[in-house]
Design a protein around this motif. Structure first.
Motif, PDB file in Angstrom:
ATOM      1  N   ALA A 155      17.516 -12.994   1.820  1.00  0.00           N
ATOM      2  CA  ALA A 155      17.385 -11.654   1.237  1.00  0.00           C
ATOM      3  C   ALA A 155      16.114 -11.571   0.404  1.00  0.00           C
ATOM      4  CB  ALA A 155      18.611 -11.313   0.396  1.00  0.00           C
ATOM      5  N   ARG A 156      15.811 -12.623  -0.346  1.00  0.00           N
ATOM      6  CA  ARG A 156      14.596 -12.645  -1.156  1.00  0.00           C
ATOM      7  C   ARG A 156      13.351 -12.640  -0.261  1.00  0.00           C
ATOM      8  NH1 ARG A 156      15.130 -17.281  -4.231  1.00  0.00           N
ATOM      9  NH2 ARG A 156      13.771 -18.399  -2.819  1.00  0.00           N
ATOM     10  N   ILE A 157      13.386 -13.405   0.805  1.00  0.00           N
ATOM     11  CA  ILE A 157      12.265 -13.446   1.744  1.00  0.00           C
ATOM     12  C   ILE A 157      12.083 -12.087   2.420  1.00  0.00           C
ATOM     13  CG2 ILE A 157      11.466 -14.419   3.939  1.00  0.00           C
ATOM     14  CD1 ILE A 157      12.708 -17.094   3.007  1.00  0.00           C
ATOM     15  N   ASP A 158      13.189 -11.442   2.804  1.00  0.00           N
ATOM     16  CA  ASP A 158      13.105 -10.113   3.410  1.00  0.00           C
ATOM     17  C   ASP A 158      12.457  -9.120   2.453  1.00  0.00           C
ATOM     18  OD1 ASP A 158      14.206 -10.893   5.807  1.00  0.00           O
ATOM     19  OD2 ASP A 158      16.237 -10.166   5.319  1.00  0.00           O
ATOM     20  N   GLY A 159      12.840  -9.182   1.172  1.00  0.00           N
ATOM     21  CA  GLY A 159      12.249  -8.292   0.164  1.00  0.00           C
ATOM     22  C   GLY A 159      10.759  -8.540   0.004  1.00  0.00           C
ATOM     23  N   GLN A 160      10.366  -9.793  -0.011  1.00  0.00           N
ATOM     24  CA  GLN A 160       8.953 -10.126  -0.156  1.00  0.00           C
ATOM     25  C   GLN A 160       8.162  -9.681   1.074  1.00  0.00           C
ATOM     26  OE1 GLN A 160       9.152 -14.323  -0.957  1.00  0.00           O
ATOM     27  NE2 GLN A 160       9.428 -14.036  -3.159  1.00  0.00           N
ATOM     28  N   LEU A 161       8.741  -9.858   2.256  1.00  0.00           N
ATOM     29  CA  LEU A 161       8.064  -9.412   3.477  1.00  0.00           C
ATOM     30  C   LEU A 161       7.910  -7.892   3.497  1.00  0.00           C
ATOM     31  CD1 LEU A 161       9.607 -11.731   6.200  1.00  0.00           C
ATOM     32  CD2 LEU A 161       7.271 -11.770   5.324  1.00  0.00           C
ATOM     33  N   ALA A 162       8.937  -7.182   3.043  1.00  0.00           N
ATOM     34  CA  ALA A 162       8.849  -5.717   2.980  1.00  0.00           C
ATOM     35  C   ALA A 162       7.731  -5.295   2.026  1.00  0.00           C
ATOM     36  CB  ALA A 162      10.187  -5.122   2.544  1.00  0.00           C
ATOM     37  N   LEU A 163       7.606  -5.987   0.908  1.00  0.00           N
ATOM     38  CA  LEU A 163       6.538  -5.685  -0.039  1.00  0.00           C
ATOM     39  C   LEU A 163       5.165  -5.971   0.563  1.00  0.00           C
ATOM     40  CD1 LEU A 163       5.764  -4.826  -2.903  1.00  0.00           C
ATOM     41  CD2 LEU A 163       6.015  -7.214  -3.592  1.00  0.00           C
ATOM     42  N   ILE A 164       5.051  -7.073   1.281  1.00  0.00           N
ATOM     43  CA  ILE A 164       3.783  -7.414   1.935  1.00  0.00           C
ATOM     44  C   ILE A 164       3.417  -6.362   2.969  1.00  0.00           C
ATOM     45  CG2 ILE A 164       2.700  -9.058   3.511  1.00  0.00           C
ATOM     46  CD1 ILE A 164       4.170 -11.279   1.956  1.00  0.00           C
ATOM     47  N   VAL A 165       4.388  -5.904   3.741  1.00  0.00           N
ATOM     48  CA  VAL A 165       4.123  -4.869   4.749  1.00  0.00           C
ATOM     49  C   VAL A 165       3.680  -3.580   4.070  1.00  0.00           C
ATOM     50  CG1 VAL A 165       5.240  -3.380   6.460  1.00  0.00           C
ATOM     51  CG2 VAL A 165       5.612  -5.840   6.525  1.00  0.00           C
ATOM     52  N   GLN A 166       4.337  -3.216   2.974  1.00  0.00           N
ATOM     53  CA  GLN A 166       3.964  -2.002   2.238  1.00  0.00           C
ATOM     54  C   GLN A 166       2.542  -2.114   1.711  1.00  0.00           C
ATOM     55  OE1 GLN A 166       6.396  -1.278  -1.196  1.00  0.00           O
ATOM     56  NE2 GLN A 166       5.597   0.768  -1.518  1.00  0.00           N
ATOM     57  N   ARG A 167       2.207  -3.249   1.131  1.00  0.00           N
ATOM     58  CA  ARG A 167       0.850  -3.443   0.606  1.00  0.00           C
ATOM     59  C   ARG A 167      -0.175  -3.437   1.739  1.00  0.00           C
ATOM     60  NH1 ARG A 167       1.847  -8.117  -3.965  1.00  0.00           N
ATOM     61  NH2 ARG A 167       2.873  -6.751  -5.473  1.00  0.00           N
ATOM     62  N   SER A 168       0.182  -4.026   2.863  1.00  0.00           N
ATOM     63  CA  SER A 168      -0.725  -4.029   4.016  1.00  0.00           C
ATOM     64  C   SER A 168      -0.981  -2.615   4.510  1.00  0.00           C
ATOM     65  CB  SER A 168      -0.134  -4.886   5.137  1.00  0.00           C
ATOM     66  OG  SER A 168      -0.936  -4.816   6.287  1.00  0.00           O
ATOM     67  N   ASP A 169       0.078  -1.799   4.562  1.00  0.00           N
ATOM     68  CA  ASP A 169      -0.094  -0.408   4.966  1.00  0.00           C
ATOM     69  C   ASP A 169      -0.997   0.337   3.992  1.00  0.00           C
ATOM     70  OD1 ASP A 169       1.538  -0.852   7.134  1.00  0.00           O
ATOM     71  OD2 ASP A 169       3.328   0.062   6.221  1.00  0.00           O
ATOM     72  N   GLN A 170      -0.831   0.080   2.690  1.00  0.00           N
ATOM     73  CA  GLN A 170      -1.677   0.729   1.680  1.00  0.00           C
ATOM     74  C   GLN A 170      -3.121   0.271   1.821  1.00  0.00           C
ATOM     75  OE1 GLN A 170      -0.776   3.171  -0.456  1.00  0.00           O
ATOM     76  NE2 GLN A 170      -2.932   3.289  -0.964  1.00  0.00           N
ATOM     77  N   ILE A 171      -3.327  -1.005   2.087  1.00  0.00           N
ATOM     78  CA  ILE A 171      -4.689  -1.519   2.271  1.00  0.00           C
ATOM     79  C   ILE A 171      -5.324  -0.887   3.507  1.00  0.00           C
ATOM     80  CG2 ILE A 171      -6.011  -3.590   2.890  1.00  0.00           C
ATOM     81  CD1 ILE A 171      -4.112  -5.152   0.998  1.00  0.00           C
ATOM     82  N   ASP A 172      -4.560  -0.764   4.590  1.00  0.00           N
ATOM     83  CA  ASP A 172      -5.084  -0.106   5.790  1.00  0.00           C
ATOM     84  C   ASP A 172      -5.495   1.330   5.488  1.00  0.00           C
ATOM     85  OD1 ASP A 172      -4.658  -2.395   7.260  1.00  0.00           O
ATOM     86  OD2 ASP A 172      -2.785  -1.682   8.188  1.00  0.00           O
ATOM     87  N   LYS A 173      -4.681   2.037   4.714  1.00  0.00           N
ATOM     88  CA  LYS A 173      -4.999   3.425   4.342  1.00  0.00           C
ATOM     89  C   LYS A 173      -6.262   3.459   3.476  1.00  0.00           C
ATOM     90  CE  LYS A 173      -3.094   7.364   1.842  1.00  0.00           C
ATOM     91  NZ  LYS A 173      -3.913   7.346   0.647  1.00  0.00           N
ATOM     92  N   ASP A 174      -6.365   2.537   2.514  1.00  0.00           N
ATOM     93  CA  ASP A 174      -7.538   2.488   1.649  1.00  0.00           C
ATOM     94  C   ASP A 174      -8.807   2.180   2.443  1.00  0.00           C
ATOM     95  OD1 ASP A 174      -5.905   3.020  -0.508  1.00  0.00           O
ATOM     96  OD2 ASP A 174      -5.876   0.960  -1.256  1.00  0.00           O
ATOM     97  N   VAL A 175      -8.715   1.271   3.397  1.00  0.00           N
ATOM     98  CA  VAL A 175      -9.875   0.935   4.232  1.00  0.00           C
ATOM     99  C   VAL A 175     -10.292   2.143   5.066  1.00  0.00           C
ATOM    100  CG1 VAL A 175     -10.620  -0.465   6.208  1.00  0.00           C
ATOM    101  CG2 VAL A 175      -9.465  -1.548   4.285  1.00  0.00           C
ATOM    102  N   GLU A 176      -9.322   2.863   5.606  1.00  0.00           N
ATOM    103  CA  GLU A 176      -9.629   4.054   6.399  1.00  0.00           C
ATOM    104  C   GLU A 176     -10.292   5.125   5.530  1.00  0.00           C
ATOM    105  OE1 GLU A 176      -7.119   7.444   8.748  1.00  0.00           O
ATOM    106  OE2 GLU A 176      -6.444   5.367   8.956  1.00  0.00           O
ATOM    107  N   ASP A 177      -9.778   5.321   4.311  1.00  0.00           N
ATOM    108  CA  ASP A 177     -10.391   6.279   3.388  1.00  0.00           C
ATOM    109  C   ASP A 177     -11.813   5.853   3.023  1.00  0.00           C
ATOM    110  OD1 ASP A 177      -8.061   7.738   3.422  1.00  0.00           O
ATOM    111  OD2 ASP A 177      -7.357   7.020   1.466  1.00  0.00           O
ATOM    112  N   LEU A 178     -12.004   4.568   2.788  1.00  0.00           N
ATOM    113  CA  LEU A 178     -13.332   4.060   2.452  1.00  0.00           C
ATOM    114  C   LEU A 178     -14.300   4.254   3.614  1.00  0.00           C
ATOM    115  CD1 LEU A 178     -15.114   2.597   0.397  1.00  0.00           C
ATOM    116  CD2 LEU A 178     -14.308   0.447   1.369  1.00  0.00           C
ATOM    117  N   GLN A 179     -13.830   4.005   4.821  1.00  0.00           N
ATOM    118  CA  GLN A 179     -14.679   4.205   6.000  1.00  0.00           C
ATOM    119  C   GLN A 179     -15.083   5.667   6.129  1.00  0.00           C
ATOM    120  OE1 GLN A 179     -15.994   1.876   7.965  1.00  0.00           O
ATOM    121  NE2 GLN A 179     -17.093   3.474   9.022  1.00  0.00           N
ATOM    122  N   THR A 180     -14.155   6.572   5.856  1.00  0.00           N
ATOM    123  CA  THR A 180     -14.459   8.003   5.899  1.00  0.00           C
ATOM    124  C   THR A 180     -15.514   8.356   4.854  1.00  0.00           C
ATOM    125  OG1 THR A 180     -12.214   8.464   6.647  1.00  0.00           O
ATOM    126  CG2 THR A 180     -13.445  10.301   5.722  1.00  0.00           C
TER     127      THR A 180
END
Length: 82
Positions: free
Chosen positions: A23-48
């Motif tokens: 359960a702890r690992i699942d929570g950490q993976l969910a957080l990593i995925v969320q942060r990765s999605d935010q980083i992808d959005k930030d990179v796309e905004d920066l590219q724009t």
């Protein structure tokens, strides 16, 4: 030698520990995925933004050439006028 009750208790404890850990690992993976999605959005905004800056920058070399030509014409005109 442990009897069947102790073995069952130990297995139950191991199962609980494993479930808590997963359960702890699942929570950490969910957080990593969320942060990765935010980083992808930030990179796309920066590219724009970079693309917009590159488009807005193109007149600068043209302006510098025009200013240099204006200074040259003014210098020649001053030299010929005096």
């Amino acid at each position: 030698m442990p009897d069947g009750g102790e073995v069952a208790l130990e297995l139950s404890e191991l199962r609980r520990s494993l479930e808590v850990g997963l359960a702890r690992i699942d929570g950490q993976l969910a957080l990593i995925v969320q942060r990765s999605d935010q980083i992808d959005k930030d990179v796309e905004d920066l590219q724009t933004r970079v693309t917009a800056l590159e488009r807005a920058r193109w007149p600068l070399p043209t302006l510098s050439v025009l200013i240099a030509l204006g200074a040259l014409v003014l210098g020649v005109w001053s030299a010929l006028g005096k």
